[in-house]
Write an enzyme that holds these catalytic residues in place. Structure first.
Site, PDB file in Angstrom:
ATOM      1  N   ALA A 173       5.373  22.466 -17.198  1.00 25.82           N
ATOM      2  CA  ALA A 173       5.562  23.890 -17.465  1.00 25.82           C
ATOM      3  C   ALA A 173       6.008  24.620 -16.203  1.00 25.82           C
ATOM      4  O   ALA A 173       5.620  24.264 -15.086  1.00 25.82           O
ATOM      5  CB  ALA A 173       4.265  24.499 -17.990  1.00 25.82           C
ATOM      6  N   ILE A 187     -13.079  21.135 -27.907  1.00 26.93           N
ATOM      7  CA  ILE A 187     -11.810  20.893 -27.223  1.00 26.93           C
ATOM      8  C   ILE A 187     -11.660  21.764 -25.992  1.00 26.93           C
ATOM      9  O   ILE A 187     -10.839  21.471 -25.115  1.00 26.93           O
ATOM     10  CB  ILE A 187     -10.602  21.114 -28.158  1.00 26.93           C
ATOM     11  CG1 ILE A 187     -10.476  22.592 -28.558  1.00 26.93           C
ATOM     12  CG2 ILE A 187     -10.682  20.210 -29.380  1.00 26.93           C
ATOM     13  CD1 ILE A 187      -9.175  22.936 -29.250  1.00 26.93           C
ATOM     14  N   ASP A 188     -12.453  22.835 -25.892  1.00 28.69           N
ATOM     15  CA  ASP A 188     -12.262  23.819 -24.821  1.00 28.69           C
ATOM     16  C   ASP A 188     -12.674  23.319 -23.442  1.00 28.69           C
ATOM     17  O   ASP A 188     -12.256  23.888 -22.432  1.00 28.69           O
ATOM     18  CB  ASP A 188     -13.042  25.098 -25.142  1.00 28.69           C
ATOM     19  CG  ASP A 188     -12.631  25.716 -26.462  1.00 28.69           C
ATOM     20  OD1 ASP A 188     -11.448  25.586 -26.823  1.00 28.69           O
ATOM     21  OD2 ASP A 188     -13.486  26.322 -27.131  1.00 28.69           O
TER      22      ASP A 188
END
Length: 337
Positions: free
Chosen positions: A186, A126-127
């Site tokens: 964000a 996933i990184d």
């Protein structure tokens, strides 16, 4: 080549099952037999090896995790571990191996190839931090999972007028934080690849509350920087007065049904890995670059396009390390004004 094996190694990632399925069904279509190896290199050494057919991979494309299980097995870095694994491969008549995993998994594939067992690597983590590919299997799903969680945290953050520090996985790479941070709107994104001033982070929170009319603030923090709790403590020491909460999304990012994109690239790369083995090619890693399939030597020189090189002391180094897109960090700053 008539019989190959497939294994998953290292941290699990959504889409690994789709890659296994592709390896099995592509190999069968080419007249090859396929064996599964449970628990990565540990299972290889233990002889946990069994036949796989189309039926065994049916309905697996939508499942997260890896049904072959996964494990970290540092002993395979030693010659004794490699020879024990090779003995088991010979015992089962296996001539080539597809390895799905990260950097450590690739090192094992490289060693197998050196010992005369062609191995091909598929990037599964996933990184999204593996050299030689723009995207790794599992990254897209992890980002979508993170965005869904951050969207929900925004609901409670705005309801209570709070600041949330959301810690996401990624080891030393900031890709998940950058992509999920932009997609979730964000206010600030903190990643290992870019220096930050904790006092500026704190003053930005205060300015947003006092001058922009905002009643909440979301900071997405990559785990490679520091833990969310440590970051929150530094924020308070830097003068932050907001009602601060920390959420670590942790291993939830590794789970869940893979997205359509992860299923497609996993199927694409799995199929190509079989084609390489059919041609007797090993010591290669499959990847995606500019939306096209690519393959790179795992070991060699940077000039050859190899992912890793050996120093004179025998140390493995990364030739062209993966780099997160810092233009995305700049993009988010411009959008959070």
């Amino acid at each position: 080549m008539k019989r190959i094996a497939v294994l998953t190694s290292g941290g699990d990632a959504p889409g690994m099952n789709a890659a296994i399925r592709a390896v099995v069904r592509k190999a069968i279509s080419e007249g090859m037999e396929v064996y599964g190896i449970n628990r990565g290199y540990a299972g290889m050494v233990d002889g946990d090896i069994f036949p796989l057919g189309s039926k065994e991979v049916g309905d697996k494309i939508s499942r997260g995790g890896t049904f072959l299980y996964s494990a970290r097995y540092p002993e395979f870095a030693q010659l004794e571990g490699q020879l024990a694994g090779i003995e088991q491969l010979k015992k089962h008549g296996i001539e080539g191996v597809v390895v799905i995993g990260g950097d450590g998994s690739y090192h094992g594939a490289m060693r197998l190839t050196e010992h005369g067992f062609p191995a091909v690597g598929i990037p599964g983590t996933i990184d999204n931090d593996i050299a030689g590919t723009d995207y790794t299997i599992g990254f897209d799903t992890a980002v979508n999972t993170a965005v869904e969680a951050i969207d929900k945290l925004r609901d409670t953050s705005s309801s209570h007028g709070r600041t949330f520090v959301v810690e996401v996985m990624g080891r030393n790479a900031g890709d998940i934080a950058l992509w999920a941070g932009i997609a979730s709107g964000a206010d600030q994104i903190i990643v290992p690849e870019e220096e930050f001033d904790i006092e500026k982070v704190a003053s930005t929170i205060q300015y947003d509350f006092e001058h922009k009319g905002k009643n909440h603030h979301i900071i997405v923090l990559a785990e490679g920087v520091m833990s969310g709790e440590a970051f929150a403590q530094k924020l308070k020491e830097a003068g932050d007065k907001s009602d601060l909460r920390v959420t670590n999304l942790g291993h939830i990012l590794r789970g869940g049904s893979p997205t359509a994109r992860d299923r497609v690239i996993a199927s694409w790369m799995g199929s190509h890995a079989v084609e390489l083995l059919k041609d007797g090619k090993g010591g290669l890693a499959v990847g995606i670059h500019n939306e096209e399939l690519v393959e790179s030597p795992i070991l060699g020189t940077a000039e050859e396009g190899a992912l890793f090189s050996l120093t004179e002391e025998g140390k493995i180094i990364v030739n062209n390390p993966h780099k997160a897109r810092l233009d995305f960090a700049a993009l988010n700053r411009s959008l959070s004004q």
